[in-house]
Motif scaffolding. Structure first.
Motif, PDB file in Angstrom:
ATOM      1  N   ASP A 163       0.822  -1.211   0.000  1.00  0.00           N
ATOM      2  CA  ASP A 163       0.000   0.000   0.000  1.00  0.00           C
ATOM      3  C   ASP A 163       0.857   1.263   0.000  1.00  0.00           C
ATOM      4  N   SER A 164       1.785   1.330   0.926  1.00  0.00           N
ATOM      5  CA  SER A 164       2.624   2.526   1.022  1.00  0.00           C
ATOM      6  C   SER A 164       3.979   2.239   0.386  1.00  0.00           C
ATOM      7  N   ALA A 165       4.682   3.300   0.059  1.00  0.00           N
ATOM      8  CA  ALA A 165       5.990   3.175  -0.589  1.00  0.00           C
ATOM      9  C   ALA A 165       7.089   3.118   0.469  1.00  0.00           C
ATOM     10  N   SER A 166       7.016   2.113   1.350  1.00  0.00           N
ATOM     11  CA  SER A 166       8.081   1.940   2.338  1.00  0.00           C
ATOM     12  C   SER A 166       8.365   0.453   2.514  1.00  0.00           C
ATOM     13  N   LEU A 167       9.630   0.171   2.758  1.00  0.00           N
ATOM     14  CA  LEU A 167      10.108  -1.200   2.918  1.00  0.00           C
ATOM     15  C   LEU A 167      10.798  -1.297   4.269  1.00  0.00           C
ATOM     16  N   PHE A 168      10.448  -2.324   5.039  1.00  0.00           N
ATOM     17  CA  PHE A 168      11.042  -2.514   6.358  1.00  0.00           C
ATOM     18  C   PHE A 168      11.927  -3.750   6.343  1.00  0.00           C
ATOM     19  N   ILE A 169      13.162  -3.607   6.841  1.00  0.00           N
ATOM     20  CA  ILE A 169      14.092  -4.726   6.982  1.00  0.00           C
ATOM     21  C   ILE A 169      14.353  -4.889   8.482  1.00  0.00           C
ATOM     22  N   PRO A 170      13.938  -6.021   9.080  1.00  0.00           N
ATOM     23  CA  PRO A 170      14.076  -6.187  10.532  1.00  0.00           C
ATOM     24  C   PRO A 170      15.531  -6.255  10.985  1.00  0.00           C
ATOM     25  N   LYS A 171      15.757  -5.826  12.217  1.00  0.00           N
ATOM     26  CA  LYS A 171      17.104  -5.745  12.774  1.00  0.00           C
ATOM     27  C   LYS A 171      17.757  -7.115  12.945  1.00  0.00           C
ATOM     28  N   ASP A 172      16.966  -8.177  13.048  1.00  0.00           N
ATOM     29  CA  ASP A 172      17.554  -9.500  13.244  1.00  0.00           C
ATOM     30  C   ASP A 172      18.292 -10.018  12.005  1.00  0.00           C
ATOM     31  N   LYS A 173      18.143  -9.352  10.868  1.00  0.00           N
ATOM     32  CA  LYS A 173      18.900  -9.720   9.660  1.00  0.00           C
ATOM     33  C   LYS A 173      20.314  -9.136   9.681  1.00  0.00           C
ATOM     34  N   PHE A 174      20.573  -8.236  10.605  1.00  0.00           N
ATOM     35  CA  PHE A 174      21.848  -7.531  10.663  1.00  0.00           C
ATOM     36  C   PHE A 174      22.716  -8.047  11.807  1.00  0.00           C
TER      37      PHE A 174
END
Length: 150
Positions: free
Chosen positions: A112-123
């Motif tokens: 819906d919105s133009a934002s992408l979230f990458i969770p901190k546990d991937k880092f």
């Protein structure tokens, strides 16, 4: 048997060279001391430098730019409302300079919105380089940023 000072110097040089060679061989043979490049095919990457500069300039010329924010939950990539989310195509590449095993890419996909979230546990904690490449209405863009994850 008497040893003169010249023999002591030769023995000292031989011991010093042996000491240095031991550490060189240890670093080269132990996988704990990987010395990888940030980019695998460096010279092939360098050939496209002018194209990369043009894409960076395109991103710089935008009146409203995408924003990469870091908070306690993770990293968010947000595009301004001017962009139609369904027309944005591209990837977000995250590089860890100290170890390429942690590098990963995420496609830019929006609902819906133009934002992408990458969770901190991937880092993993430390310094990360974010290269965001995208196309919008036939024009290519590139944004490069550096973040620090605690």
């Amino acid at each position: 048997m008497k040893i003169n000072w010249g023999t002591y110097i030769v023995i000292a040089f031989a011991l010093f060279i042996s000491f240095i060679m031991y550490f060189v061989l240890k670093v080269q043979s132990d996988s704990k001391y990987d010395n990888d490049l940030v980019v695998e095919e460096y010279y092939k990457h360098d050939v496209h430098f002018q194209d990369e500069m043009a894409r960076i300039q395109n991103a710089h010329d935008l009146k409203e730019k995408p924003v990469i924010t870091l908070d306690t939950k993770g990293v968010t990539v947000s595009f301004p409302a001017v962009f139609s989310p369904k027309d944005i195509k591209g990837t977000v590449a995250l590089y860890r300079a100290s170890n390429k095993k942690f590098d990963f890419q995420t496609p830019l996909s929006f609902t819906d919105s133009a934002s992408l979230f990458i969770p901190k546990d991937k880092f993993v904690g430390g310094e990360w380089y974010i290269n965001m490449e995208w196309k919008y209405q036939g024009k290519s863009y590139l944004t490069k940023e550096k973040i620090y994850i605690k």
